[in-house]
Design a protein around this motif. Sequence first.
Motif, mmCIF file in Angstrom:
data_model
loop_
_atom_site.group_PDB
_atom_site.id
_atom_site.type_symbol
_atom_site.label_atom_id
_atom_site.label_comp_id
_atom_site.label_asym_id
_atom_site.label_seq_id
_atom_site.Cartn_x
_atom_site.Cartn_y
_atom_site.Cartn_z
ATOM 1 N N GLY A 186 26.321 -31.626 65.667
ATOM 2 C CA GLY A 186 27.194 -31.122 64.742
ATOM 3 C C GLY A 186 26.628 -30.175 63.714
ATOM 4 N N SER A 187 25.634 -30.555 63.320
ATOM 5 C CA SER A 187 24.912 -29.499 62.381
ATOM 6 C C SER A 187 24.673 -28.318 62.945
ATOM 7 C CB SER A 187 23.734 -30.321 61.807
ATOM 8 O OG SER A 187 22.817 -29.326 61.039
ATOM 9 N N ALA A 188 24.041 -28.294 63.986
ATOM 10 C CA ALA A 188 23.632 -26.864 64.801
ATOM 11 C C ALA A 188 24.909 -26.091 65.064
ATOM 12 C CB ALA A 188 22.882 -27.301 65.860
ATOM 13 N N ILE A 189 25.958 -26.782 65.850
ATOM 14 C CA ILE A 189 27.125 -26.004 66.189
ATOM 15 C C ILE A 189 27.848 -25.692 64.937
ATOM 16 C CG2 ILE A 189 29.234 -26.013 67.475
ATOM 17 C CD1 ILE A 189 27.732 -28.017 69.477
ATOM 18 N N GLY A 190 28.171 -24.474 64.537
ATOM 19 C CA GLY A 190 28.950 -24.032 63.583
ATOM 20 C C GLY A 190 29.459 -22.872 63.507
ATOM 21 N N LEU A 191 29.628 -22.170 62.236
ATOM 22 C CA LEU A 191 30.307 -20.875 62.235
ATOM 23 C C LEU A 191 29.405 -19.910 62.960
ATOM 24 C CD1 LEU A 191 31.284 -20.733 58.413
ATOM 25 C CD2 LEU A 191 32.481 -20.887 60.434
ATOM 26 N N GLY A 192 28.212 -20.281 62.834
ATOM 27 C CA GLY A 192 27.146 -19.234 63.542
ATOM 28 C C GLY A 192 27.400 -19.137 64.810
ATOM 29 N N ASN A 193 27.713 -20.214 65.611
ATOM 30 C CA ASN A 193 27.995 -20.294 67.192
ATOM 31 C C ASN A 193 29.365 -19.412 67.338
ATOM 32 O OD1 ASN A 193 26.627 -22.699 66.334
ATOM 33 N ND2 ASN A 193 26.077 -22.675 68.517
ATOM 34 N N PHE A 195 17.186 -19.425 64.568
ATOM 35 C CA PHE A 195 16.744 -20.450 63.580
ATOM 36 C C PHE A 195 17.952 -20.972 62.909
ATOM 37 C CE2 PHE A 195 13.289 -21.385 61.208
ATOM 38 C CZ PHE A 195 12.293 -21.579 62.108
ATOM 39 N N PHE A 196 18.930 -19.957 62.538
ATOM 40 C CA PHE A 196 20.120 -20.341 61.823
ATOM 41 C C PHE A 196 20.900 -21.515 62.537
ATOM 42 C CE2 PHE A 196 24.487 -19.792 60.344
ATOM 43 C CZ PHE A 196 24.412 -19.775 58.995
ATOM 44 N N THR A 197 21.246 -20.974 63.750
ATOM 45 C CA THR A 197 22.174 -21.703 64.589
ATOM 46 C C THR A 197 21.592 -23.204 65.040
ATOM 47 O OG1 THR A 197 23.665 -21.602 66.503
ATOM 48 C CG2 THR A 197 21.416 -21.000 66.826
ATOM 49 N N LEU A 198 20.214 -23.358 64.931
ATOM 50 C CA LEU A 198 19.871 -24.658 65.302
ATOM 51 C C LEU A 198 19.460 -25.565 63.884
ATOM 52 C CD1 LEU A 198 17.467 -23.948 68.020
ATOM 53 C CD2 LEU A 198 19.502 -25.093 68.383
ATOM 54 N N SER A 199 20.106 -24.754 62.843
ATOM 55 C CA SER A 199 19.883 -25.528 61.617
ATOM 56 C C SER A 199 18.318 -25.882 61.234
ATOM 57 C CB SER A 199 20.772 -26.733 61.390
ATOM 58 O OG SER A 199 22.001 -26.689 61.639
ATOM 59 N N LEU A 200 17.517 -24.836 61.809
ATOM 60 C CA LEU A 200 16.034 -25.175 61.289
ATOM 61 C C LEU A 200 15.777 -24.363 59.992
ATOM 62 C CD1 LEU A 200 14.729 -24.430 65.074
ATOM 63 C CD2 LEU A 200 14.959 -26.659 63.845
ATOM 64 N N TYR A 216 28.091 -21.259 49.909
ATOM 65 C CA TYR A 216 28.933 -20.241 50.425
ATOM 66 C C TYR A 216 29.575 -20.732 51.697
ATOM 67 C CZ TYR A 216 25.241 -18.632 53.390
ATOM 68 O OH TYR A 216 24.152 -18.395 54.495
ATOM 69 N N TYR A 217 29.026 -21.584 52.555
ATOM 70 C CA TYR A 217 29.666 -21.926 53.864
ATOM 71 C C TYR A 217 30.783 -22.695 53.346
ATOM 72 C CZ TYR A 217 28.460 -23.371 58.761
ATOM 73 O OH TYR A 217 28.080 -23.478 59.759
ATOM 74 N N SER A 218 30.961 -23.489 52.409
ATOM 75 C CA SER A 218 32.361 -23.970 52.191
ATOM 76 C C SER A 218 33.142 -23.050 51.743
ATOM 77 C CB SER A 218 31.901 -24.933 51.032
ATOM 78 O OG SER A 218 33.022 -25.098 50.144
HETATM 79 N N1 PHE Z 1 23.672 -24.339 62.268
HETATM 80 C C1 PHE Z 1 24.990 -23.998 61.480
HETATM 81 C C2 PHE Z 1 25.796 -22.825 62.318
HETATM 82 O O1 PHE Z 1 25.284 -22.497 63.458
HETATM 83 C C3 PHE Z 1 24.458 -23.324 60.217
HETATM 84 C C4 PHE Z 1 23.618 -24.160 59.285
HETATM 85 C C5 PHE Z 1 22.412 -23.803 58.975
HETATM 86 C C6 PHE Z 1 23.953 -25.685 59.213
HETATM 87 C C7 PHE Z 1 21.442 -24.255 58.101
HETATM 88 C C8 PHE Z 1 22.757 -26.580 58.609
HETATM 89 C C9 PHE Z 1 21.873 -25.864 58.215
HETATM 90 O O2 PHE Z 1 26.564 -22.461 61.660
#
Ligand code: PHE
Length: 541
Positions: free
Chosen positions: A18-25, A326-331, A102-104
């Motif tokens: 859930g953390s990894a899958i987000g706006l990035g994907n 990196f971003f998409t895996l929340s790393l 800003y994500y919010s």
């Molecule tokens: N991984 C999330 C995405 O793909 C963004 C995210 C980054 C969430 C870092 C948590 C930590 O949108």
Amino acid sequence: MRREHWSGKLAFILAASGSAIGLGNLWKFPYITYDNGGGLFILVYLTCIVLIGFPMMISEIGLGKLSERNPVGAFAKFAGAHSSYRYVGALGVISAFLILSYYSVVAGWSLEYCLKALVGEFRAIPYEVKKELLEREATQVQLRKQALKEFLGRQLTDEERQRLMLDARLISEGSYPAQEIANLFQRLNKEQLISHLEKNKRALYWENYFFAKMKEQKDYLSWENKLLLPLYSTQLFENFLGNKIRVIFWHLVFMALTFLIIIRGIKGGIERSVRVFMPLLFLLVLILMVNSLMLDKEQEAVRFMLSGEPKKLKPNSILEALGHAFFTLSLGMGAMMTYGSYMSKSSDVIRDAIWVVVMDTLIALMACLMIFPIIFVYGMSPSQGIGILFTTLPLELQKFPLGGFLTLLFYLLVFIAALTSSISLMEVPVSYLVDEWKYSRAKATSLVFFSAFLLGIPSALSVDQFLTWADRIASNLFLPLGGFFITLFIGYRVQPELLKAEFTAFHYPLWLFYFYKFSMRYLTPFLMLLVAGHLVYALFY
Ligand code: PHE
């Protein structure tokens, strides 16, 4: 107080995916994939995921599991309470906090759009708005230009053809047999003809001429509507962004929802929500993807993803793929570390890391299959930044049978994906305050909620300036830098052997551990430094 734990392995996998899958994907991956020509870029991205993302995932989850602390505490535990590595943890906490802010804001937009879809705002242009749009000079210019472009492909008389070519100076004065003119005209490229007309200052005349003719056609109104709709949806989006109070209101609502989940803790909050939201998210992606693929009769999307335009791949694309992995895996900012810190001692880090990486990649690829057909079939350009999710897409979805409903599902999907990511972002500073400052969970969550809400306000007020920059600094600088130090820490300070038991306890082959070690010591630090360095370079040159 005893540290809370996930109730089982599924809970962790759902929460971490859930953390990894987000706006990035949903947004960023399809957009950069398209920009970089698909095909080969996807291959580069998958390579980054395997060589860098997967080992980093093991490191972060592992450090969390072994330390049972927030990122700052985790480094302090292994490196000593006074080691400078604590600052790496601190950088993670700061990054999480900044991204959350800003994500919010962007997630809040999805709530507004759920509402818009529900009341059917995209269905048709209201009369008043249409009138106002038509009165604009820019609209008129666009209509005229489009009329010229389209009419060149329709039925023209011989005389019109001859005059057009004369005006473009493609033939000289004199009489030509009609057949010869027709043949010449056939062979002409429309774009070239228009540019010749422009060069000879005759374009405006023909624009007006064809626009007048267009107005006499039966299908004029639907033609006009088709051109006005994108203007309308852009205007809807701009009006919404201009309505600062509303944007801040939705930002507040979204942050409050995140708060309500986090304050209930690991089992009662995060776990309970991801058990509902993650299956729903998969279902929504599946429905929307199948719908798009049915539209794509020529299978263009699939072909683009398999072959595409390799020429569009630049050296920078590799860094872009790496940064995005990196971003998409929340790393790189301790989210996975924090979630890992709630794991039980008997859990299998390697297996869970594989699950999270595979799930995230799967959804990213499915998101492409959901968005590309729409792009290809309607010939729009996805290179419009985040706005594309809110301007072009709702219109295109509208054209399907049950369009209004699909649009609603789509924004629901965006909302859910963002929510399960933002809770992981909020959990990082909260766990830090609880562990290190001995705050109660309620106090820590309230503090983070208020301050992240306030920090998000500049982003809500200025998308182009503040939000874009906050995103750039966080995802292109802080995350890779965080990743760089984490790998230095594992590779050279505590040694990869710290995590060896995670491999041996579950009988993973030894080569996997050596691959992991190689990535941590040599591959990842080097590449992460390149990504961060590239942003600094881009800032100054
Ligand atoms: N991984 C999330 C995405 O793909 C963004 C995210 C980054 C969430 C870092 C948590 C930590 O949108």
